[in-house]
Design an enzyme around this catalytic site. Structure first.
Site, PDB file in Angstrom:
ATOM      1  N   GLY C 148       4.986  43.643  21.273  1.00 19.58           N
ATOM      2  CA  GLY C 148       4.356  42.333  21.298  1.00 19.58           C
ATOM      3  C   GLY C 148       2.847  42.464  21.355  1.00 19.58           C
ATOM      4  N   CYS C 149       2.162  41.343  21.099  1.00 20.85           N
ATOM      5  CA  CYS C 149       0.699  41.385  21.055  1.00 20.85           C
ATOM      6  C   CYS C 149       0.104  41.650  22.441  1.00 20.85           C
ATOM      7  CB  CYS C 149       0.151  40.088  20.455  1.00 20.85           C
ATOM      8  SG  CYS C 149       0.853  38.571  21.131  1.00 20.85           S
ATOM      9  N   TYR C 150       0.544  40.901  23.456  1.00 15.76           N
ATOM     10  CA  TYR C 150       0.022  41.146  24.808  1.00 15.76           C
ATOM     11  C   TYR C 150       0.360  42.557  25.289  1.00 15.76           C
ATOM     12  CZ  TYR C 150      -1.158  36.172  25.672  1.00 15.76           C
ATOM     13  OH  TYR C 150      -1.704  34.910  25.645  1.00 15.76           O
ATOM     14  N   ALA C 153      -2.121  45.239  23.742  1.00 17.10           N
ATOM     15  CA  ALA C 153      -3.451  45.300  24.366  1.00 17.10           C
ATOM     16  C   ALA C 153      -3.352  45.800  25.805  1.00 17.10           C
ATOM     17  CB  ALA C 153      -4.113  43.925  24.330  1.00 17.10           C
TER      18      ALA C 153
END
Lengths: 345, 345, 345, 345
Positions: C148-150, C153
């Protein structure tokens, strides 16, 4: 005086709530919304917490007649033409923010709105609520067709020049730019953040419903029917609307002469502000307020007048002008409840 | 081939860097910036970390001549007219992204730019780098006056209709809308976030420097001098520029006939894309790319043509077209290094 | 190599198209979208005009097996768990951008995603595609669960410190801020322009699906299970995601020592860039690129480490990392097709 | 009562004007601005046209004493420490919106503000104007140090839990997100539209001036000195500020118990609104108003409390709270002139 709002859940409805709560002579009594009936307004719109403790109700003309004196219709096109007559016949003052009662010609409505029009007799009775231009007719009215957002900015920008005969009507071109709140809370892809942000989009070229409304009003002011070129653009902002208007000069006025004419014309109109020579308004300078700010420029080389007219589309272009019209109907000071300064920045 | 960029610290300079790093036949050799000389480009612009390990240097024509073959000037108005001749006489290809060499008439430059013009002989030598229109002249040139952003969108939108004689030149009105990167990194209040955000602003009515540039190019295409009404608006977005252009028909073409004419005209121009009937471009659809997308509409009622033309002002309106022109000068495929799709959303 | 995209009509699908068109070793063969099958991709997304002349097709595993070698699933949660196994058993490499194969524990999936999980055997086979951390496992994989994006990062920001044992795992707090493209093109009120613009919104406190994904990966890196506090915020921008991560020091490192450790850790990872002392990344500095930029700060007063980690959520947080994973699977240079500089500004 | 504003040309000054024009008991008498003295306020800020017909004047303590009763200082750090004492000794009520009188310890001011502090005796006299917490002290004050924007949102969010002893003070982490108006109209690159738009930026990690202000106020509420981790982020919006606050539980309260405690604590505070269970505020829901909206969540897994606190940084974080403090000083209803609903959307 008690008021009801039909379509209280949309952006114009919410703005009517904000402004009417600030109005000393009106009390908000009924919030009508078919789709969200039963909900508390504070739950749908937490920003209203502490201000208004009301549930949304379904439309009921008898109930409206029993509890209110004036009804605002902040509904999509095609709704008020059926509901409003029920309120009117029960003696309520009706102010319609939709387009249903704006066009006098039923055939025009059917062509541009692609649906059957309101009752012809009512179309004739309806007063076009462009406050600064039609004050006298508004004063005695029971049914107000509140102008569209683009027509409001366009017509206030055009009126002095048109009435003076200073411009060639056939040459009028209106380039409109609007924030997204103008298209309401509709769940269409074009209203999604990612589609609007960092984007300018031209839309509905040659088919925008506000075109016949503008033409009808220009004809009413000038006595002449002319086609107007009107193009609309979606701009990445929430509120604000600008019309940049171009017209060829019929009289050889300078910018300064136009400015003087406009100042005179709007002398008694506290919500129209004319910019001094060399200054043009921006939409942020009217944000949250009922003002229409206008700047002018004559291009000597092309013998053309450029008019820059800005409003907050949700206020002067919808809820604010509706309340201004109520003030006029009731003979109150036009600025009652509306004397707020713009929010800047 | 080795390239230098004068004004590498501005937005057009930074975009030249991004695009040239992606160009297979050009190597970035010198980055010139008087104000930030000595700094590393990666420190000023951390997004370039890992891409380009260079310090900014002061301008030195001898050094440029020794180390590079082509120099791009991405400088404010008034800089290249003095520095560029030094590079030209040392045999460098010079591509000027500023307005200093665009106007053939020194008096026009002095009137609109409010300063003394470049050397008249050089003004005559300079080729106006509107790639799609002037390919032949660009091919043999040493000095390119790269077009302004508004003129690029306007002229690509107008060219087919003007060359065909299909519109009345005196009737042309251009309503321009631009993102803020067009005004560069200038530290002026009008570029502050809080002044631009949630705002549309009309500016420089009747005095924008791109006016004579557009008129000169229209005259070159048509053989006739006509005044054009040109108005610019600042829009709350970073990149993107739209010109909505209005003109009265001189020939009775339909929208479909105009579309066919435009398709033919740009048949060999990969960076101009004509939208199908009933569709108009938005700026996001060309973001980050060298495209100019064009949509057309004839309003039969007013006998007027509306042209919607969009570009990314930093690419096709500046750095991208400059590289396209270098490709043409060198006889490379026009798309070399520029064949990137727009970024969406 | 031929590729198919299932869910080609969404924002991650569109970004896969943009990036794969730029990939020298992959050819886009099939675009799958149930809801828009039959349409031309250029009509749905005019920015692709001239790039890709394909119609969207319905999902058909046999057809995919016949015409492609790798399939990307850019679908909402709950779709790939049913469709992907059909592709896998036909020998296709499958890269899933959704959350369906990320959690090893079916019960966790069912709790956080509120639906039944994928087949347990496949959950075990799936390799978590956090490229920089799991290169070895990715290299031989047939089924990639793209992060996922979160989590991307967060985990790239945490990995060096977690693996070193330099921070107290139980103290980790992740404050995430994301642009709106992360929630795709879903027609929900929260994605409307007027709701997002000029607004910051905290959402899904304590219930965000990315929480167990982050915890699982931290456990895999550290060997210890700890609860992590993870809060997400919607920010008024289209692309970009920042995680600000807080953790109490377990070892007394200075900022400088952390920076050196991070530099060493990501020495062979071209897409992770560590900022120098006193500098922190912003999301615009990675826009449109596959980079993850990281800045660090130790607050001596509170003995706490703050990590600022930014990505473009649509690239490194979705489509870019998926392609990076394909590059690793195939043994190609990790940067193939992804070596583009960020777009600035 | 007559008021003067020093620093009337900045964003806080302009907001003081907007709010004071709406205040029934205060009249705006003097607008002071050194840099723009002599100009008309309506020329600098055309949105005020028709509201306020005044010229900006230079600072003159005698003149202020002669013509006004209360002076607001909306000046950058380092200005009021010199000018305000002149007004105070002439008997004026002084409300300072800058940081000059907030820190009781001159050494702390000198460390964090990097300049010499105000007179120590005045620092002792100054009352920290966090209205909801310090009403009693404010009531009798002549010199108010109006809180910073981040401290206002943070401390109102923390106060009930801190005073109850429900959280571990050493565990407090504040993740702040602010719109750009907070940094005023400063002409620095970081305030340019193109740098802020489509960007989130962490800034001043470990060095933000509001850190000691928050720590001092938490110490005043709890009697204990603890270091707090405070990180700030610039968000692409004009107005609005959110603090997401994390703290480890010292008592085992549930979310519901915290909500009840907060409701009780702010029972008599009309400008603090606590959100119901499962709902968190967004900045738009307080835009243009003096509210602070607070939502809470206990994460049972990590035994941590998350507090989401939002304000309009220009109103409750500056001009609005300053007027609220004047109301308290004068014994007027706290909401006088401030009872406006937020503008939505």
């Amino acid at each position: 005086m008690k008021a009801g709002i039909v379509g209280a859940n949309g952006y114009s409805g919410i703005e009517l709530i904000r402004l009417l709560m600030n109005h000393p002579l009106v009390e908000l009594e009924m919030l009508i919304s078919h789709s969200t009936q039963g909900s508390e307004i504070q739950q749908l719109y937490p920003h209203l917490t502490g201000f208004l403790d009301r549930r949304l109700e379904d439309f009921d003309a008898d109930e409206l007649a029993r509890r209110t004196d004036v009804v605002f219709f902040a509904t999509p096109a095609g709704v008020s033409k059926d509901l409003l007559p029920e309120c009117l016949k029960r003696g309520l003052i009706c102010i319609d923010l939709s387009g249903d009662f704006r066009l006098k010609d039923p055939a025009a409505y059917e062509k541009w709105y692609q649906q059957s029009s309101a009752d012809t007799a009512l179309l004739n009775d309806a007063v076009y609520g462009l406050s600064e231009i039609n004050r006298r007719q508004i004063a005695g009215a029971r049914l107000i067709a509140n102008p569209g957002c683009y027509p409001t900015a366009s017509l206030l920008g055009l009126a002095p020049a048109v009435k003076d005969g200073a411009i060639d009507l056939g040459s009028i071109i209106i380039d409109g730019k609007s924030g997204v709140s103008g298209s309401g809370k509709s769940m269409v892809p074009g209203n999604l953040y990612c589609e609007v942000n960092e984007n300018v989009k031209a839309y509905k070229l040659g088919t925008h419903k506000h075109t016949p409304e503008i033409e009808q009003a220009v004809a009413a002011m000038s006595g002449k029917n002319e086609s107007i070129t009107f193009t609309t653009h979606l701009i990445p902002m929430t509120r604000g609307l600008m019309c940049t208007i171009y017209a060829t000069l019929a009289k050889g006025y300078s910018t300064k002469e136009f400015l003087e004419m406009y100042e005179r014309f709007y002398d008694k109109s506290p919500f129209v502000r004319i910019r001094p020579l060399g200054s043009w308004p921006s939409t942020k300078e009217v944000a949250g307020s009922n003002f229409c700010d206008i700047g002018l420029n004559v291009d000597g080389r092309s013998r053309r007048l450029t008019i820059v007219s800005v409003i907050d589309n949700v206020v002067k272009g919808a809820a604010g002008q509706a309340i201004q019209n109520l003030n006029i109907i009731k003979g109150w000071d036009e600025q009652t409840g509306l004397a707020l300064a713009p929010i800047y920045p």
